[in-house]
Design a protein around this motif. Structure first.
Motif, PDB file in Angstrom:
ATOM      1  N   ASP A  93       0.258  -7.910   6.465  1.00  0.00           N
ATOM      2  CA  ASP A  93       0.979  -6.781   7.052  1.00  0.00           C
ATOM      3  C   ASP A  93       0.636  -5.485   6.314  1.00  0.00           C
ATOM      4  O   ASP A  93       1.176  -5.188   5.252  1.00  0.00           O
ATOM      5  N   GLU A  94      -0.277  -4.719   6.924  1.00  0.00           N
ATOM      6  CA  GLU A  94      -0.786  -3.503   6.282  1.00  0.00           C
ATOM      7  C   GLU A  94       0.331  -2.535   5.859  1.00  0.00           C
ATOM      8  O   GLU A  94       0.338  -2.024   4.741  1.00  0.00           O
ATOM      9  N   MET A  95       1.299  -2.307   6.776  1.00  0.00           N
ATOM     10  CA  MET A  95       2.342  -1.320   6.452  1.00  0.00           C
ATOM     11  C   MET A  95       3.179  -1.758   5.249  1.00  0.00           C
ATOM     12  O   MET A  95       3.611  -0.931   4.444  1.00  0.00           O
TER      13      MET A  95
ATOM     14  N   VAL B 190       1.213  -0.712   2.216  1.00  0.00           N
ATOM     15  CA  VAL B 190       1.257   0.744   2.009  1.00  0.00           C
ATOM     16  C   VAL B 190       2.620   1.141   1.431  1.00  0.00           C
ATOM     17  O   VAL B 190       2.711   1.865   0.434  1.00  0.00           O
ATOM     18  N   ASN B 191       3.671   0.622   2.051  1.00  0.00           N
ATOM     19  CA  ASN B 191       5.028   0.977   1.586  1.00  0.00           C
ATOM     20  C   ASN B 191       5.254   0.524   0.146  1.00  0.00           C
ATOM     21  O   ASN B 191       5.860   1.237  -0.658  1.00  0.00           O
TER      22      ASN B 191
ATOM     23  N   LYS C 222       5.999   2.858  -3.086  1.00  0.00           N
ATOM     24  CA  LYS C 222       7.238   2.689  -3.849  1.00  0.00           C
ATOM     25  C   LYS C 222       6.951   2.485  -5.336  1.00  0.00           C
ATOM     26  O   LYS C 222       7.580   3.100  -6.192  1.00  0.00           O
ATOM     27  N   VAL C 223       5.984   1.619  -5.635  1.00  0.00           N
ATOM     28  CA  VAL C 223       5.735   1.232  -7.036  1.00  0.00           C
ATOM     29  C   VAL C 223       4.849   2.257  -7.764  1.00  0.00           C
ATOM     30  O   VAL C 223       4.992   2.475  -8.957  1.00  0.00           O
TER      31      VAL C 223
ATOM     32  N   LYS D 193      -5.251   5.296   1.164  1.00  0.00           N
ATOM     33  CA  LYS D 193      -4.242   6.129   1.816  1.00  0.00           C
ATOM     34  C   LYS D 193      -3.260   6.725   0.796  1.00  0.00           C
ATOM     35  O   LYS D 193      -2.916   7.906   0.874  1.00  0.00           O
ATOM     36  N   VAL D 194      -2.853   5.909  -0.178  1.00  0.00           N
ATOM     37  CA  VAL D 194      -1.778   6.366  -1.080  1.00  0.00           C
ATOM     38  C   VAL D 194      -2.330   7.100  -2.308  1.00  0.00           C
ATOM     39  O   VAL D 194      -1.859   8.178  -2.660  1.00  0.00           O
TER      40      VAL D 194
END
Ligand code: GDR
Length: 327
Positions: A60-62, A65-66, A70-71, A112-113
């Motif tokens: 699950d890509e999202m 990313v999340n 967060k971390v 992305k992050v």
């Protein structure tokens, strides 16, 4: 500043050793776990109050990313995968989805992050499969022999490709088999050490195995996590073979384990065709010369010590279980 590390596959054998090692280096350790009805943290019991467990899934890509948002880790160690080779013939698509595409999902999430996050990919000696030369080094061509091995080749090359395409600090450790008392009981060394202990203590009669002639370069998981960390501390990202340079057969493993408890293995071991594989990797032996030279890494535990350590740990555990049952 405190370094933060995110470890996938944290509930596995290597995850437990790596989390412990990173805590010892002063890291704040985050482990990614899959949401599940029965969460199993057996190997992390002694670390539970010192590490943070966060939900996320390689499929699950999202969620990845999340989690990274967060971390905000400085380093990510991607140990999660479908890691049992025989299962990869039964679930080849799932194996490809998490073991191969899961790596791309992580690399994309890092892009992305925060592209400065350092990434470690757990590549495998199973990529060498039908070996093209001996011993195997970073330059040996791959010839995987299972859907697992094929998926790991993809994971390896996508890591190299993102490093070259986007200048990311992405490393791949080509680790040969690594074992310990925390190894899952389906893998052959632990299956043998557990059986030797149980037979010695009178609670098992036989041990059924597959190909006794298969040879592996078996090292100690505790030594190998040090190499992973060292790879991410270098000035430049690169790929490294991690191995002992010695190869031993499954038969030798049985001899050492049963000999350690004064039993003749011939009286207990049976070959059962259900444990033979559709395509076998007959012999692996790694050349860790580059890791020795560039990382200053070398293994401290060798074959006999490793197997006897595992048998001793299983003897202690089985005795404890038997005593607890009596109470
Ligand atoms: P491997 O480990 O496939 O090398 O992959 P495993 O311990 O499963 O097998 C090693 C060799 O032993 C032979 N064998 C048996 N194996 C199992 N599991 N059970 C048996 O009863 C048995 N009898 C003989 C196998 O045929 C094989 O040749 C491990 C995994 O941890 C991978 O995820 C990792 O990438 C590699 O090591 C490096």
């Amino acid at each position: 500043m405190t370094q933060r590390a995110l470890v996938t596959g944290v509930t596995g054998q290597v995850g437990a050793y790596l989390a412990d090692f990173l805590l010892g280096k002063g890291y704040e350790v985050y482990g990614m776990i899959r949401r599940s009805a029965n969460e199993e943290f057996e190997r992390l019991e002694h670390l539970r109050d010192r590490i943070h467990l966060e939900h996320g899934d390689l499929l699950d890509e999202m969620s990845i990313v999340n989690l990274i948002e967060k971390v905000r880790p400085h380093e990510i160690y991607n140990l999660a995968a479908q890691t049992f080779v025989p299962t990869s013939w039964l679930q080849p698509v799932l194996t490809g989805d998490c073991t191969a595409l899961g790596v791309t999902r992580f690399l994309e999430a890092i892009r992305k992050v925060d592209e400065s996050i350092r990434f470690y990919q757990a590549s495998s000696s199973e990529m060498f499969g039908a070996v093209q030369e001996e011993p195997q080094s970073e330059t040996t061509p791959f010839y995987p022999r299972s859907p697992y091995g094929v998926a790991k080749v993809y994971g390896h090359w996508i890591t190299v490709n993102y490093r070259e395409s986007y200048d990311m600090f992405a490393c791949s450790g080509i680790l040969f088999n690594h074992e310990s008392p925390l190894r899952g009981k389906d893998f052959v060394t632990r299956k043998i050490s557990d059986a030797a202990a149980r037979i010695k203590l009178g609670v098992q009669k036989k041990l059924k195995l597959g190909n006794l002639d298969a040879q592996r370069d078996w090292g100690y998981a505790g030594d190998y996590v040090r190499a992973m960390w060292l790879m991410l501390q270098q000035d430049e990202p690169d790929d490294y073979v991690i191995a002992t340079g010695e190869s031993h057969s499954v038969r030798e493993c049985v001899e050492v384990a049963f000999g350690h408890v004064d039993l003749d293995w011939n009286d207990y071991v049976e070959v059962d065709s259900q444990f033979l594989r559709p395509a076998e990797v007959h012999r692996l032996r790694g050349d860790a010369g580059k890791a020795r030279e560039k990382l200053g890494w070398q293994p401290e535990v060798h074959f006999t010590e490793l197997i006897t350590m595992m048998v001793d740990a299983d003897l202690e555990r089985v005795r404890f279980e038997l005593e607890s049952d009596d109470e």
